[in-house]
Design an enzyme around this catalytic site. Structure first.
Site, PDB file in Angstrom:
ATOM      1  N   GLU A 188       6.416 -10.114 -11.439  1.00  0.00           N
ATOM      2  CA  GLU A 188       5.136  -9.014 -11.151  1.00  0.00           C
ATOM      3  C   GLU A 188       5.606  -7.725 -10.608  1.00  0.00           C
ATOM      4  O   GLU A 188       5.155  -6.603 -11.105  1.00  0.00           O
ATOM      5  CB  GLU A 188       4.081  -9.678 -10.231  1.00  0.00           C
ATOM      6  CG  GLU A 188       3.069  -8.920  -9.856  1.00  0.00           C
ATOM      7  CD  GLU A 188       2.025  -8.575 -10.712  1.00  0.00           C
ATOM      8  OE1 GLU A 188       2.464  -8.269 -11.945  1.00  0.00           O
ATOM      9  OE2 GLU A 188       0.854  -8.539 -10.607  1.00  0.00           O
ATOM     10  N   THR A 209      -0.187  -0.313 -14.806  1.00  0.00           N
ATOM     11  CA  THR A 209      -0.447  -0.556 -13.484  1.00  0.00           C
ATOM     12  C   THR A 209       0.288   0.505 -12.308  1.00  0.00           C
ATOM     13  O   THR A 209      -0.249   0.887 -11.453  1.00  0.00           O
ATOM     14  CB  THR A 209      -0.079  -1.930 -13.086  1.00  0.00           C
ATOM     15  OG1 THR A 209      -0.908  -2.896 -13.691  1.00  0.00           O
ATOM     16  CG2 THR A 209      -0.282  -2.445 -11.389  1.00  0.00           C
TER      17      THR A 209
HETATM   18  N1  HSE Z   1      -4.052  -5.102  -6.962  1.00  0.00           N
HETATM   19  C1  HSE Z   1      -3.361  -4.550  -8.191  1.00  0.00           C
HETATM   20  C2  HSE Z   1      -3.736  -2.976  -8.442  1.00  0.00           C
HETATM   21  C3  HSE Z   1      -3.750  -5.332  -9.342  1.00  0.00           C
HETATM   22  O1  HSE Z   1      -4.988  -2.776  -8.137  1.00  0.00           O
HETATM   23  O2  HSE Z   1      -2.910  -2.291  -8.291  1.00  0.00           O
HETATM   24  C4  HSE Z   1      -2.985  -4.931 -10.406  1.00  0.00           C
HETATM   25  O3  HSE Z   1      -1.615  -5.361 -10.572  1.00  0.00           O
END
Ligand code: HSE
Length: 310
Positions: A131, A184
């Site tokens: 991740e 992201t």
């Molecule tokens: N919590 C993370 C974000 C989820 O909002 O960046 C996406 O990987």
């Protein structure tokens, strides 16, 4: 007890992270979409990737599944290679935890295949290595629900500490996915690094209200609490027609609406299996006018997490 198996196939579900006020700490797994991963032992030390349904990096150093897998194998001292087949039935970069599905699926399959005996909770740290490659950060709000199933709160990632949040049986989820690319890492980069005390208090109150509302099945408390003041105000600008979609969804009886993870997918809660044909039609017409393809998924919360399918 399975002995000397050569290959394992797993289904690793997609997930919704953040869930309004739970930035980086709250997420749930969803049904019907995810990665199907087949891991097969090789007689040499190479990692050979095959991707079906999406264009994924095939270089083992650049693929989240193989990075997570290598981290696990290094830890257990396994030197052999694998054929890794990833069948993806949803789009990477959609905000539905695609990288977590791949990383979790690969690590879980390896634990089964090598009969290493790690618990799901212990496997989380290896999946997070994958991740982190995708998002540049070790957050568990996709990895943990994908691994454990259900609706989870993540207190700590390495080692994992967290909790399951109970939720009403009739909680249904509508995912709206406009096909626009959002990475992201980029959606994280636009966020301010500090928050005001006022916003911190608001977020904490919403988080507490959301969890209490879910546990008690109190839909008005869920609705009043499903708000995010950390990320959503900044990220919604990256999602075309966000405000119009929210307006359509809330006018059609949703209990709450927000961005799924870092977007562009959005999610809404509904408290009954109501027909959503009209909601979808209205949203589709908004995106058609912009020539943006939009997909929908109706789901309940996946309680199982990653599972062996053969
Ligand atoms: N919590 C993370 C974000 C989820 O909002 O960046 C996406 O990987």
């Amino acid at each position: 007890m399975r002995k000397n198996i050569n290959s394992v196939k797993v289904f690793s579900p997609a997930s919704v992270a953040n869930v309004g006020p739970g930035f980086d700490i709250l997420g749930f797994a969803i049904n019907n979409i995810g990665d199907t991963i087949t891991l097969t032992k090789r007689n040499d030390e190479s990692y050979v990737m095959e991707a079906i349904g999406a264009e994924l990096p095939l270089n083992p150093e650049q693929n989240v599944a193989t990075v997570a897998l290598k981290s696990f194998c290094m830890h257990v001292g396994h030197k052999g290679g694998f054929d890794i087949k990833i069948e993806k039935n949803f789009t990477p970069g959609s905000g539905l935890g695609s990288s977590a599905s791949s990383a979790v699926g690969a690590v879980y399959a390896a634990n089964e295949l090598l009969e290493s005996g790690f618990s799901r909770e212990e496997l989380i740290t290896f999946a997070l290595d994958g991740e982190a490659l995708a998002s540049g950060n070790r957050h568990g709000d996709n990895v943990v629900p994908c691994m454990l199933g259900g609706f989870v709160g993540v207190k700590n990632c390495d080692p994992y500490e967290g909790f399951q949040v109970s939720f009403p049986d009739d909680l249904n989820v509508l995912i709206v996915f406009p096909d626009v690319p959002i990475k992201t890492s980029e959606a994280r980069a636009i966020l301010p690094q500090t928050v005001t005390l006022k916003d911190g208090i608001k977020q904490a109150a919403n988080m507490a209200g959301l969890i209490k509302g879910l546990m008690d099945g109190d839909y008005s408390l869920i609705k009043a609490s499903l708000q995010d003041v950390f990320a959503q105000p900044h990220r919604k600008k990256m999602i075309p027609q966000y405000d119009r979609v929210e307006d359509i969804i809330m006018k059609n009886g949703a209990i709450g609406f927000n961005i799924s993870g870092s977007g562009p997918a959005m999610f809404a809660f509904f408290n009954k299996n109501q027909g959503l044909t009209e909601v979808k039609r209205q949203i589709e017409s908004v995106y058609n006018a912009e020539q943006i393809h939009v997909q929908f998924l109706e789901s309940t919360i996946n309680k199982n997490g990653v599972t062996v399918v053969q």
